[in-house]
Write a protein that holds these residues in place. Structure first.
Motif, PDB file in Angstrom:
ATOM      1  N   SER A 125       9.939  10.905  -3.059  1.00 10.02           N
ATOM      2  CA  SER A 125       9.075  10.989  -1.875  1.00 10.02           C
ATOM      3  C   SER A 125       8.235   9.720  -1.754  1.00 10.02           C
ATOM      4  O   SER A 125       8.033   8.988  -2.724  1.00 10.02           O
ATOM      5  CB  SER A 125       8.161  12.214  -1.951  1.00 10.02           C
ATOM      6  OG  SER A 125       7.315  12.138  -3.086  1.00 10.02           O
ATOM      7  N   ILE A 126       7.752   9.485  -0.534  1.00 12.17           N
ATOM      8  CA  ILE A 126       6.993   8.270  -0.222  1.00 12.17           C
ATOM      9  C   ILE A 126       5.746   8.638   0.558  1.00 12.17           C
ATOM     10  O   ILE A 126       5.794   9.449   1.484  1.00 12.17           O
ATOM     11  CB  ILE A 126       7.847   7.287   0.614  1.00 12.17           C
ATOM     12  CG1 ILE A 126       9.108   6.880  -0.158  1.00 12.17           C
ATOM     13  CG2 ILE A 126       7.040   6.053   1.006  1.00 12.17           C
ATOM     14  CD1 ILE A 126      10.070   6.022   0.665  1.00 12.17           C
ATOM     15  N   VAL A 127       4.637   8.016   0.183  1.00 11.14           N
ATOM     16  CA  VAL A 127       3.422   8.097   0.992  1.00 11.14           C
ATOM     17  C   VAL A 127       3.255   6.748   1.671  1.00 11.14           C
ATOM     18  O   VAL A 127       3.095   5.719   1.008  1.00 11.14           O
ATOM     19  CB  VAL A 127       2.179   8.424   0.136  1.00 11.14           C
ATOM     20  CG1 VAL A 127       0.915   8.369   0.999  1.00 11.14           C
ATOM     21  CG2 VAL A 127       2.324   9.788  -0.509  1.00 11.14           C
ATOM     22  N   LYS A 128       3.313   6.770   2.999  1.00 12.15           N
ATOM     23  CA  LYS A 128       3.304   5.521   3.758  1.00 12.15           C
ATOM     24  C   LYS A 128       1.896   4.985   3.955  1.00 12.15           C
ATOM     25  O   LYS A 128       0.917   5.724   3.909  1.00 12.15           O
ATOM     26  CB  LYS A 128       3.964   5.739   5.121  1.00 12.15           C
ATOM     27  CG  LYS A 128       5.440   6.119   5.043  1.00 12.15           C
ATOM     28  CD  LYS A 128       6.090   6.187   6.406  1.00 12.15           C
ATOM     29  CE  LYS A 128       5.618   7.390   7.189  1.00 12.15           C
ATOM     30  NZ  LYS A 128       6.338   7.535   8.486  1.00 12.15           N
ATOM     31  N   LYS A 129       1.822   3.706   4.190  1.00 16.56           N
ATOM     32  CA  LYS A 129       0.577   3.018   4.515  1.00 16.56           C
ATOM     33  C   LYS A 129       0.688   2.498   5.941  1.00 16.56           C
ATOM     34  O   LYS A 129       1.683   1.889   6.313  1.00 16.56           O
ATOM     35  CB  LYS A 129       0.350   1.856   3.547  1.00 16.56           C
ATOM     36  CG  LYS A 129      -0.803   0.936   3.900  1.00 16.56           C
ATOM     37  CD  LYS A 129      -2.142   1.583   3.614  1.00 16.56           C
ATOM     38  CE  LYS A 129      -3.276   0.576   3.813  1.00 16.56           C
ATOM     39  NZ  LYS A 129      -4.600   1.176   3.528  1.00 16.56           N
ATOM     40  N   GLY A 153       0.778  -1.237   0.000  1.00 11.08           N
ATOM     41  CA  GLY A 153       0.000   0.000   0.000  1.00 11.08           C
ATOM     42  C   GLY A 153       0.808   1.283   0.000  1.00 11.08           C
ATOM     43  O   GLY A 153       0.228   2.379   0.015  1.00 11.08           O
ATOM     44  N   PHE A 154       2.137   1.189  -0.017  1.00  8.50           N
ATOM     45  CA  PHE A 154       2.975   2.384  -0.063  1.00  8.50           C
ATOM     46  C   PHE A 154       2.972   2.950  -1.490  1.00  8.50           C
ATOM     47  O   PHE A 154       2.844   2.207  -2.463  1.00  8.50           O
ATOM     48  CB  PHE A 154       4.404   2.050   0.356  1.00  8.50           C
ATOM     49  CG  PHE A 154       4.575   1.852   1.836  1.00  8.50           C
ATOM     50  CD1 PHE A 154       5.367   2.706   2.585  1.00  8.50           C
ATOM     51  CD2 PHE A 154       3.937   0.800   2.492  1.00  8.50           C
ATOM     52  CE1 PHE A 154       5.533   2.529   3.949  1.00  8.50           C
ATOM     53  CE2 PHE A 154       4.088   0.612   3.856  1.00  8.50           C
ATOM     54  CZ  PHE A 154       4.877   1.482   4.591  1.00  8.50           C
ATOM     55  N   LYS A 155       3.144   4.255  -1.604  1.00  9.36           N
ATOM     56  CA  LYS A 155       3.205   4.897  -2.911  1.00  9.36           C
ATOM     57  C   LYS A 155       4.498   5.692  -3.022  1.00  9.36           C
ATOM     58  O   LYS A 155       4.970   6.298  -2.046  1.00  9.36           O
ATOM     59  CB  LYS A 155       1.999   5.816  -3.115  1.00  9.36           C
ATOM     60  CG  LYS A 155       0.666   5.059  -3.200  1.00  9.36           C
ATOM     61  CD  LYS A 155      -0.490   5.994  -3.496  1.00  9.36           C
ATOM     62  CE  LYS A 155      -1.814   5.237  -3.529  1.00  9.36           C
ATOM     63  NZ  LYS A 155      -1.825   4.221  -4.623  1.00  9.36           N
ATOM     64  N   PHE A 156       5.070   5.701  -4.241  1.00 13.53           N
ATOM     65  CA  PHE A 156       6.366   6.326  -4.475  1.00 13.53           C
ATOM     66  C   PHE A 156       6.263   7.308  -5.633  1.00 13.53           C
ATOM     67  O   PHE A 156       5.592   7.039  -6.643  1.00 13.53           O
ATOM     68  CB  PHE A 156       7.413   5.250  -4.788  1.00 13.53           C
ATOM     69  CG  PHE A 156       7.386   4.111  -3.804  1.00 13.53           C
ATOM     70  CD1 PHE A 156       7.952   4.245  -2.554  1.00 13.53           C
ATOM     71  CD2 PHE A 156       6.762   2.915  -4.129  1.00 13.53           C
ATOM     72  CE1 PHE A 156       7.908   3.209  -1.641  1.00 13.53           C
ATOM     73  CE2 PHE A 156       6.721   1.866  -3.226  1.00 13.53           C
ATOM     74  CZ  PHE A 156       7.283   2.013  -1.975  1.00 13.53           C
ATOM     75  N   PHE A 157       6.949   8.441  -5.488  1.00 12.58           N
ATOM     76  CA  PHE A 157       6.849   9.505  -6.483  1.00 12.58           C
ATOM     77  C   PHE A 157       8.233  10.039  -6.825  1.00 12.58           C
ATOM     78  O   PHE A 157       9.130  10.078  -5.965  1.00 12.58           O
ATOM     79  CB  PHE A 157       5.981  10.645  -5.951  1.00 12.58           C
ATOM     80  CG  PHE A 157       4.580  10.217  -5.590  1.00 12.58           C
ATOM     81  CD1 PHE A 157       3.564  10.235  -6.554  1.00 12.58           C
ATOM     82  CD2 PHE A 157       4.275   9.767  -4.318  1.00 12.58           C
ATOM     83  CE1 PHE A 157       2.291   9.828  -6.240  1.00 12.58           C
ATOM     84  CE2 PHE A 157       2.994   9.359  -3.983  1.00 12.58           C
ATOM     85  CZ  PHE A 157       1.999   9.385  -4.951  1.00 12.58           C
ATOM     86  N   ASP A 158       8.390  10.458  -8.089  1.00 11.80           N
ATOM     87  CA  ASP A 158       9.643  11.093  -8.482  1.00 11.80           C
ATOM     88  C   ASP A 158       9.596  12.583  -8.148  1.00 11.80           C
ATOM     89  O   ASP A 158       8.614  13.074  -7.547  1.00 11.80           O
ATOM     90  CB  ASP A 158       9.947  10.847  -9.961  1.00 11.80           C
ATOM     91  CG  ASP A 158       8.946  11.509 -10.911  1.00 11.80           C
ATOM     92  OD1 ASP A 158       8.154  12.362 -10.465  1.00 11.80           O
ATOM     93  OD2 ASP A 158       8.958  11.168 -12.106  1.00 11.80           O
ATOM     94  N   LYS A 159      10.614  13.335  -8.512  1.00 14.39           N
ATOM     95  CA  LYS A 159      10.689  14.750  -8.124  1.00 14.39           C
ATOM     96  C   LYS A 159       9.618  15.606  -8.801  1.00 14.39           C
ATOM     97  O   LYS A 159       9.340  16.723  -8.361  1.00 14.39           O
ATOM     98  CB  LYS A 159      12.068  15.298  -8.444  1.00 14.39           C
ATOM     99  CG  LYS A 159      12.436  15.258  -9.913  1.00 14.39           C
ATOM    100  CD  LYS A 159      13.856  15.771 -10.131  1.00 14.39           C
ATOM    101  CE  LYS A 159      14.245  15.725 -11.608  1.00 14.39           C
ATOM    102  NZ  LYS A 159      15.644  16.206 -11.794  1.00 14.39           N
TER     103      LYS A 159
END
Length: 369
Positions: free
Chosen positions: A171-175, A148-154
């Protein structure tokens, strides 16, 4: 005489249970005077999940998962009470990919995350995760994506979890996951994450990486570790074993209650191996190749350490043996007694092992008169 048979799997030919059964059959065919106990062992590599699952009388959970290259694969893990036993190779392993298709740039550990997620859904509170045999060098990014984690570039573009995207993570959006979940990462190597002995340099080529791919994976893992360490607020990349299985331990230790445990010692502890050694007069162990690497606390070496602690003799049997490993055992023997190519030896490993074990049993019987 009381014989404890405690082998590791013989990779590519005999699993640890078949190994133990074959040696036991040969000894009992020689004489019924031998008392035999069989206790197959493991160290985080092949068949570790099965060894632990049988020890705990765990129930198999079958499910479909996403394989390393995105294909659907029939997978499994095991549950005993609140404990789940997961073998990474069953969802993200090299055995699921043809050798000419191995590609750590696109391979993902997503399927391993699916197994963990399924175990969480069944209210498991502890996970034994054996990480040998993986096809990935994605730093566990795919696994965390499945969790469920999401990862994004700059630029804010969402990234899928694979080796090629490690260097792009900004950056990371945690679950949120259960706070009481405990993960023991069962590992059979102590390689660091980065450098000449790290995940990319050592294991990348084994999983299909080109020389340029190794460089890209190294830079990607360095970036990935930097981002994760900012979230965890502690240094992780220098922990021994962090380079195993393409760095899969890194996010587990950054975001979850996870710990890398030395595979062989951990498995023997779960098997209560010391109690079995106390019973025995002689311990027999083995695996496919017994050499200097065995001394790096592979399963036969760990078995020998316990045997020596209780002043019990220990013999090791391998498909191939090298003199460098002899210091750990009272005797090391190859089951191959004449010229034979590797493929033939692997195809006939059971018969070769039975023949050698029969000779060994007769020798021990004669000496014990």
């Amino acid at each position: 005489m009381k014989i404890l048979i405690a082998p590791n799997s013989m990779k590519g030919s005999l699993n640890a249970f078949d190994f133990a059964d074959t040696v036991g059959e040969a000894f009992l065919a020689c004489t019924s005077d031998f008392e035999i106990r069989k206790l197959p062992v493991a160290d985080g590599g092949d068949f570790t999940g099965e060894v632990l699952a049988r020890n705990f009388n765990a129930q198999t959970v079958s499910l479909y998962a996403t394989g390393p290259l995105g294909q659907t694969v029939a997978s499994k893990y095991a549950i005993s009470g609140k404990k789940a036993i997961i073998e990474m190779a069953d969802a993200s392993g090299m055995k699921l990919v043809a050798m000419n298709e191995l590609n750590p740039m696109i391979a993902s550990s997503f399927g391993t995350g699916q197994l963990i997620l399924d175990a969480i859904s069944k209210e498991c509170e502890e996970i034994f995760l054996a990480i040998g045999g993986s096809a990935t060098v994605d730093g566990g990014m795919g696994m965390m994506e499945a969790l469920g984690f999401k990862f994004f570039d700059k630029n804010g573009t969402e990234l899928s979890g694979n080796g090629r995207n490690l260097g792009k993570v900004h950056s990371i959006v945690k679950k949120e996951l259960p706070a009481n979940l405990k993960i023991n990462i069962v590992c059979d190597v102590d390689n660091p994450l980065l450098g000449s002995n790290g995940a990319a340099a050592v294991f990348g080529p084994q999983k299909g990486a080109t020389s340029e791919g190794v460089k890209e994976l190294e830079k990607g893992l360095e970036n990935w570790a930097t981002v994760l360490e900012m979230h965890a607020r502690r240094t992780l990349q220098n922990i021994p074993g962090m380079g195993a299985a393409g760095g899969i331990s890194l996010p587990l230790m950054a975001f979850l209650n996870a710990e890398i445990v030395p595979g062989a010692d951990f498995v023997l502890e779960q098997l209560q191996f010391s109690e079995q050694v106390k019973w025995a007069d002689l311990v027999i162990t083995g695996e496919g190749r017994i050499d200097s690497q065995t001394l790096n606390n592979k399963a036969p070496f760990a078995v020998a350490k316990v045997a020596r602690r209780f002043n019990k003799s220990v013999i090791a049997i391998g498909g191939k043996v090298e003199v460098e490993a002899s210091e750990a055992f009272d005797g090391i023997f190859s089951l191959v007694n004449g010229p034979v190519n590797l493929q033939e030896a692997m195809q006939n490993s059971r018969q070769l092992l039975f023949n050698f074990s029969s000779q060994l049993a007769r020798t021990i019987k004669s000496l014990s008169r």
